[in-house]
Design a protein around this motif. Sequence first.
Motif, PDB file in Angstrom:
ATOM      1  N   SER A  65      -0.690   9.530  -0.773  1.00 26.39           N
ATOM      2  CA  SER A  65       0.664   9.624  -1.316  1.00 26.39           C
ATOM      3  C   SER A  65       1.441  10.799  -0.743  1.00 26.39           C
ATOM      4  O   SER A  65       2.660  10.885  -0.917  1.00 26.39           O
ATOM      5  CB  SER A  65       0.615   9.742  -2.840  1.00 26.39           C
ATOM      6  OG  SER A  65      -0.138  10.878  -3.230  1.00 26.39           O
TER       7      SER A  65
ATOM      8  N   GLN B  51      -3.357   2.727   2.897  1.00 27.45           N
ATOM      9  CA  GLN B  51      -2.108   2.579   2.162  1.00 27.45           C
ATOM     10  C   GLN B  51      -1.366   3.904   2.181  1.00 27.45           C
ATOM     11  O   GLN B  51      -1.927   4.953   1.839  1.00 27.45           O
ATOM     12  CB  GLN B  51      -2.378   2.159   0.713  1.00 27.45           C
ATOM     13  CG  GLN B  51      -2.987   0.779   0.569  1.00 27.45           C
ATOM     14  CD  GLN B  51      -3.194   0.388  -0.882  1.00 27.45           C
ATOM     15  OE1 GLN B  51      -2.880   1.151  -1.801  1.00 27.45           O
ATOM     16  NE2 GLN B  51      -3.721  -0.810  -1.109  1.00 27.45           N
TER      17      GLN B  51
ATOM     18  N   LYS C  41       2.106   5.697   0.780  1.00 24.35           N
ATOM     19  CA  LYS C  41       3.288   5.614  -0.056  1.00 24.35           C
ATOM     20  C   LYS C  41       4.511   6.043   0.750  1.00 24.35           C
ATOM     21  O   LYS C  41       4.418   6.792   1.717  1.00 24.35           O
ATOM     22  CB  LYS C  41       3.138   6.495  -1.295  1.00 24.35           C
ATOM     23  CG  LYS C  41       2.155   5.951  -2.322  1.00 24.35           C
ATOM     24  CD  LYS C  41       2.194   6.760  -3.605  1.00 24.35           C
ATOM     25  CE  LYS C  41       1.262   6.168  -4.658  1.00 24.35           C
ATOM     26  NZ  LYS C  41       1.323   6.934  -5.926  1.00 24.35           N
ATOM     27  N   GLN C  42       5.669   5.577   0.315  1.00 27.66           N
ATOM     28  CA  GLN C  42       6.885   5.897   1.055  1.00 27.66           C
ATOM     29  C   GLN C  42       7.222   7.373   1.026  1.00 27.66           C
ATOM     30  O   GLN C  42       8.076   7.838   1.775  1.00 27.66           O
ATOM     31  CB  GLN C  42       8.056   5.069   0.520  1.00 27.66           C
ATOM     32  CG  GLN C  42       8.003   3.605   0.950  1.00 27.66           C
ATOM     33  CD  GLN C  42       9.252   2.851   0.559  1.00 27.66           C
ATOM     34  OE1 GLN C  42       9.860   3.146  -0.464  1.00 27.66           O
ATOM     35  NE2 GLN C  42       9.633   1.886   1.372  1.00 27.66           N
ATOM     36  N   THR C  43       6.536   8.120   0.195  1.00 29.39           N
ATOM     37  CA  THR C  43       6.719   9.576   0.192  1.00 29.39           C
ATOM     38  C   THR C  43       5.831  10.249   1.228  1.00 29.39           C
ATOM     39  O   THR C  43       5.920  11.463   1.421  1.00 29.39           O
ATOM     40  CB  THR C  43       6.378  10.133  -1.196  1.00 29.39           C
ATOM     41  OG1 THR C  43       5.071   9.703  -1.579  1.00 29.39           O
ATOM     42  CG2 THR C  43       7.386   9.648  -2.225  1.00 29.39           C
TER      43      THR C  43
ATOM     44  N   GLU D 140       2.557   0.056   3.942  1.00 28.90           N
ATOM     45  CA  GLU D 140       3.504   0.983   3.337  1.00 28.90           C
ATOM     46  C   GLU D 140       3.807   0.489   1.932  1.00 28.90           C
ATOM     47  O   GLU D 140       4.286  -0.633   1.746  1.00 28.90           O
ATOM     48  CB  GLU D 140       4.782   1.037   4.185  1.00 28.90           C
ATOM     49  CG  GLU D 140       5.807   2.041   3.713  1.00 28.90           C
ATOM     50  CD  GLU D 140       7.007   2.079   4.639  1.00 28.90           C
ATOM     51  OE1 GLU D 140       6.989   2.860   5.604  1.00 28.90           O
ATOM     52  OE2 GLU D 140       7.962   1.301   4.418  1.00 28.90           O
ATOM     53  N   ILE D 141       3.494   1.317   0.923  1.00 31.91           N
ATOM     54  CA  ILE D 141       3.691   0.907  -0.468  1.00 31.91           C
ATOM     55  C   ILE D 141       4.772   1.763  -1.101  1.00 31.91           C
ATOM     56  O   ILE D 141       5.051   2.880  -0.647  1.00 31.91           O
ATOM     57  CB  ILE D 141       2.380   0.992  -1.276  1.00 31.91           C
ATOM     58  CG1 ILE D 141       1.855   2.414  -1.310  1.00 31.91           C
ATOM     59  CG2 ILE D 141       1.336   0.056  -0.688  1.00 31.91           C
ATOM     60  CD1 ILE D 141       0.616   2.592  -2.148  1.00 31.91           C
TER      61      ILE D 141
ATOM     62  N   GLY E 263       6.798   4.192  -3.377  1.00 36.07           N
ATOM     63  CA  GLY E 263       6.548   5.405  -4.129  1.00 36.07           C
ATOM     64  C   GLY E 263       7.823   5.860  -4.791  1.00 36.07           C
ATOM     65  O   GLY E 263       8.688   5.063  -5.139  1.00 36.07           O
TER      66      GLY E 263
END
Length: 818
Positions: free
Chosen positions: A187, A213, A215-217, A244-245, A247
């Motif tokens: 993350s 994975q 996170k977009q952060t 890309e998940i 966040g």
Amino acid sequence: MRRSFVAMVVALVVSLPGAGSASADVTYWQTGTANWSEPTAWSDGEPTLFHDAEIDNGGTATIDQNGEHAQRLLLGISSGGSGNVAQGAGSAFIDSIQVAFGEGTHGEYRFSDGSLNAEELIVGQAGVGNFVHTDGQNHSSMLIIGSAATGQGTYQLAGGLINAADEHIGRSGIGVLTQTSGTNMVSGDLTLGGNATYPGGSGTYNLLYGELQLKQTASVLLAAHNGTATFRLGDQWETGTIREIFGDGEAGVNLTVRESQSGTATFVGWGTVPLTGVLNNNGRVVADGYGTDRTLDLSTFSSITNDLDVVQSDGSLAGWYAQGGGKLTLPSVEIEIGSNSYNWGEDADDASLDLVNSVRMDLTGVTSGGDLSIDLLDGDRAEVPNTDDLLLLGVWDFSPPAGFGAQAVDLTFRYDDVRATELGLNEPDVYAYSTSSKSWGIVTDARDPAGHTVSANDVGSLSYYAVGSYLQVLNSSDSGLWHQAATWDRPSMTPGAEHRVTIGGHAVTVDQNAAAFSLEIAGGGSLAVDAGKTLSVGANVAVGSDGTMAVNGTLTAAQVTSDGLLSGSGTIHADEIAIGGAVSPGNAAASIGTITVGGGELTLDGIYRVQVSLAEETAGADRIEVATGSLELGGTLAVAGIDRTSNAWSAEVSRKIVGSSTGAITGAGFEAVIPASGAGANSHIGQGAFLQEVNITPTAVELDLFVALGGDVDGDGKVWLSDWAALRANFGNSGSGLGWKDANFDPWVDDKVWLSDWAALRANFGNRGYTVMEGDAEISYETSHVAVPEPGTLALLLGGLGGLALLIWRQRYLRCRK
């Protein structure tokens, strides 16, 4: 600020009245293999939230129950020590885990199931640490693999989950994370190699299978401050998944390949990288199919940029690459109507191409726009037109939008100059090629070796393009004719104007007009250009030290460099000819030939072997004829004679060995002359000829020869006692391979010193220079020729001649006795 549940609980407990000091007690592992919860296995009982748990005796603590605690867990403390944990179930809450804590230690954490919760997990703090993760969930705020400069850490993820805020692989030490299954969820920042705070690390992430994975952060940084970083996606069998998940942020995940000028970073492999942030490439991005046609798809990034110099710390160049059947796909280029310039693989507004294999397009009069896709391809991919005979530096596939039209399309390619050097290519020999079918044609209009670019202007269509050098054809295992396919290692073709030709170990004859781009003769190879035939070479001809080239027809080239043997009686046209080996006009020791050169500058710095005729009626010699251009003399002149056919006296003769119609013979002259010029036997060049002087003028080089009369052994211009002494010493009626300096005055008749040689000496015997003719003003012929020698001389002569008669009588007598 990120804090784990464990840390918050510790803070809460410490703040309570009577909770005790914040300093942790230490409990040491004191057995072999036992359960973590066994109190007697520890020196101070089972660890709690207030204990540092240390294992340094090589033992193993097993975890299979819930709620195991420690403030710090240190595996391997002092040099030579080691510690291990094996967790197959249960849960552990530990603020800091440091595997291989001390320098010179070993440690291992084997995690096969359960739950592990840590604020900080360090694998390879200062020693050699290993974390094997096959199942279960690892929750860490910070995962560090290879921490200190001496630390070496490996994390093997073969199942389960890593849920980390930040991961740093190879912080200051060496770190490797290899994922063959499971999920790694980040993350925060995923950093490989050192950074500004912790420089010098080497980090590698092998995502061979499983899922990463982000996170977009998050951001992925192949930082490599004073170190190296490698992200490897897939191998020869399978590849991993990057996702890309969502966040807290809205921006996509950024990927930076080399954040520092002082490092080296590589992103390599195949598969899809569906990130939507900015791709900042200051390192090497390599599409590698590992021998199979596969694609590295980076097309979803919002933009491409780079902000560092392209030269990495290891000397490699930042840019885009394809190998092993790989194809690299970057974001498409949006083409607008009108006239504009666009970049592929560079900043959109960067007018100078820096990254290797980037492309600039100058489009004029576009009538229909849209998305233009460009792929960088490995030349061995199935869809690429046959490039077997190209020395490739790069191949691109242009796919214009439907209905695309433009008045003019100009392309510029930034090629891989390091690869060019590895292939032995001179950058002026690098060209651009285009094809829409099965054959490649040159489309190069400009080359910039300093900027490592080639340009193709006003190309007819957008399809396949390549950059490299002309085709290479190697001489096969057989000698033969140039125009016969069997002579070459590619039986389907014979060399032409676009071929780099190498001849090694065998003989090739040009008996028809032929062409090549460049020609190299080495490894004992030889080339002969027949009389009346022309070999046209567009670039350079290089004859190695063990190579031979005989030009009896015409050779044209930009440059000729010969460190071997150059012979023949033909013509060479070149801007520059450098002879560092031997040049010998003609084709045999008993033949006279002339090599004609024209064009630029001929530099003679090797051995110039000259054959001269010794007969008075044949005033010939091997010659270099400078038709145009200039000749700089140097090296060694080696002179040999061609047999005389009579004992006639030729006296002073001259032989021209260099002629120039331009008056441009320069240089300090020959560094050495063999034999040394000057009067006397040391200047003898064969059968009574003596080299007296080498005369060099702006238009010619001539040899002044003295061709002696029979009987004159040492070429001093008279036949006298020293000559008689040589005859007497070598006299004998048996073949012995003797020459003129041995008193064999008719070597064209026999190779022995016998009666005919004695007769020649007897006829010319006299203590005067026979070059002074009858009627000379200083010495009359009658008084100088010795008809009746003086008494002392007569006694000596009679003694010698009497000895000769006795010697002849004795030899005949012995033969009769036999």
